[in-house]
Design a protein around this motif. Structure first.
Motif, mmCIF file in Angstrom:
data_model
loop_
_atom_site.group_PDB
_atom_site.id
_atom_site.type_symbol
_atom_site.label_atom_id
_atom_site.label_comp_id
_atom_site.label_asym_id
_atom_site.label_seq_id
_atom_site.Cartn_x
_atom_site.Cartn_y
_atom_site.Cartn_z
ATOM 1 N N HIS A 26 39.293 32.522 28.141
ATOM 2 C CA HIS A 26 38.670 33.127 29.308
ATOM 3 C C HIS A 26 39.692 33.535 30.354
ATOM 4 O O HIS A 26 39.313 33.802 31.487
ATOM 5 N N ALA A 27 40.963 33.611 29.978
ATOM 6 C CA ALA A 27 41.993 34.026 30.925
ATOM 7 C C ALA A 27 41.823 35.507 31.240
ATOM 8 O O ALA A 27 41.673 36.322 30.348
ATOM 9 N N HIS A 28 41.813 35.830 32.506
ATOM 10 C CA HIS A 28 41.617 37.213 32.934
ATOM 11 C C HIS A 28 42.985 37.857 33.180
ATOM 12 O O HIS A 28 43.238 38.422 34.225
ATOM 13 N N THR A 29 43.848 37.755 32.189
ATOM 14 C CA THR A 29 45.187 38.304 32.295
ATOM 15 C C THR A 29 45.308 39.546 31.423
ATOM 16 O O THR A 29 44.656 39.646 30.385
ATOM 17 N N THR A 37 39.778 43.403 35.403
ATOM 18 C CA THR A 37 38.697 42.969 36.277
ATOM 19 C C THR A 37 37.576 42.437 35.389
ATOM 20 O O THR A 37 37.462 42.821 34.227
ATOM 21 N N GLU A 38 36.770 41.541 35.944
ATOM 22 C CA GLU A 38 35.662 40.952 35.190
ATOM 23 C C GLU A 38 34.333 41.408 35.784
ATOM 24 O O GLU A 38 34.152 41.401 36.997
ATOM 25 N N VAL A 39 33.420 41.814 34.902
ATOM 26 C CA VAL A 39 32.058 42.185 35.302
ATOM 27 C C VAL A 39 31.112 41.582 34.272
ATOM 28 O O VAL A 39 31.216 41.879 33.079
ATOM 29 N N LYS A 40 30.208 40.722 34.730
ATOM 30 C CA LYS A 40 29.187 40.116 33.859
ATOM 31 C C LYS A 40 29.791 39.511 32.584
ATOM 32 O O LYS A 40 29.382 39.838 31.476
ATOM 33 N N ASP A 59 34.870 40.366 25.513
ATOM 34 C CA ASP A 59 33.666 39.597 25.782
ATOM 35 C C ASP A 59 33.988 38.134 25.540
ATOM 36 O O ASP A 59 34.198 37.737 24.395
ATOM 37 N N HIS A 60 34.080 37.352 26.616
ATOM 38 C CA HIS A 60 34.451 35.941 26.529
ATOM 39 C C HIS A 60 35.771 35.767 25.770
ATOM 40 O O HIS A 60 35.907 34.897 24.927
ATOM 41 N N GLY A 61 36.735 36.638 26.055
ATOM 42 C CA GLY A 61 38.066 36.526 25.462
ATOM 43 C C GLY A 61 38.241 37.211 24.122
ATOM 44 O O GLY A 61 39.351 37.336 23.632
ATOM 45 N N LYS A 62 37.167 37.685 23.527
ATOM 46 C CA LYS A 62 37.256 38.327 22.209
ATOM 47 C C LYS A 62 37.056 39.835 22.368
ATOM 48 O O LYS A 62 36.227 40.265 23.164
ATOM 49 N N VAL A 111 30.740 52.128 32.058
ATOM 50 C CA VAL A 111 30.804 51.943 30.612
ATOM 51 C C VAL A 111 29.402 51.764 30.047
ATOM 52 O O VAL A 111 28.602 50.990 30.580
ATOM 53 N N ARG A 112 29.152 52.473 28.948
ATOM 54 C CA ARG A 112 27.890 52.325 28.209
ATOM 55 C C ARG A 112 28.237 51.875 26.799
ATOM 56 O O ARG A 112 29.064 52.499 26.141
ATOM 57 N N ILE A 113 27.582 50.796 26.360
ATOM 58 C CA ILE A 113 27.831 50.266 25.019
ATOM 59 C C ILE A 113 26.517 50.242 24.255
ATOM 60 O O ILE A 113 25.608 49.492 24.596
ATOM 61 N N ASP A 114 26.427 51.071 23.236
ATOM 62 C CA ASP A 114 25.322 51.056 22.265
ATOM 63 C C ASP A 114 23.936 50.944 22.905
ATOM 64 O O ASP A 114 23.140 50.081 22.554
#
Length: 126
Positions: A26-29, A37-40, A59-62, A111-114
């Motif tokens: 979960h590192a935001h590096t 940046t992190e959003v939701k 998504d959660h680091g992946k 961003v739009r995803i599927d």
């Protein structure tokens, strides 16, 4: 009361240990030399260079699947505004061209995803 304190202390150690064990996930590096940046619970990493703009999603680091994703990026440099469409390019969204990417440039990406609701991320380039 003593049992409650013991239980509370044990719970705190368990949560702290779990957070430390999963810290790298979960590192935001930045992993690609960009700005993150992190959003939701999703990390957005923007790499903006004069000839290419790339956006990675985690998504959660992946890495998130961007095969069915698209994005609209707006670059704001002083009074100049540039809109850019980002398309899937392997494991990222990308556009090539000529971009103003000086330090201090503001960037907003939608961003739009599927078919899911759009997410908006904001950046300041360094």
């Amino acid at each position: 009361m003593k049992k409650l304190h013991t239980l509370l202390a044990a719970s705190l150690f368990a949560v702290a240990g779990n957070a430390l064990a999963h810290g790298d996930d979960h590192a935001h590096t930045p992993r690609h030399g960009g700005v993150v940046t992190e959003v939701k619970d999703m990390d957005y990493e923007l790499v903006a260079k004069p000839g290419v703009v790339q956006l990675w999603l985690r998504d959660h680091g992946k890495p998130a699947d961007v095969a069915k994703a698209s994005a609209k990026l707006t670059l704001l440099a002083g009074t100049d505004k540039q809109d850019v469409e980002l398309k899937p390019a392997g494991d990222r969204l990308e556009a090539t061209g000529s971009f103003k990417t000086a330090a201090g440039t503001k960037a907003v990406v939608v961003v739009r995803i599927d078919g899911k609701p759009a997410s908006t991320a904001r950046f300041t380039l360094r």
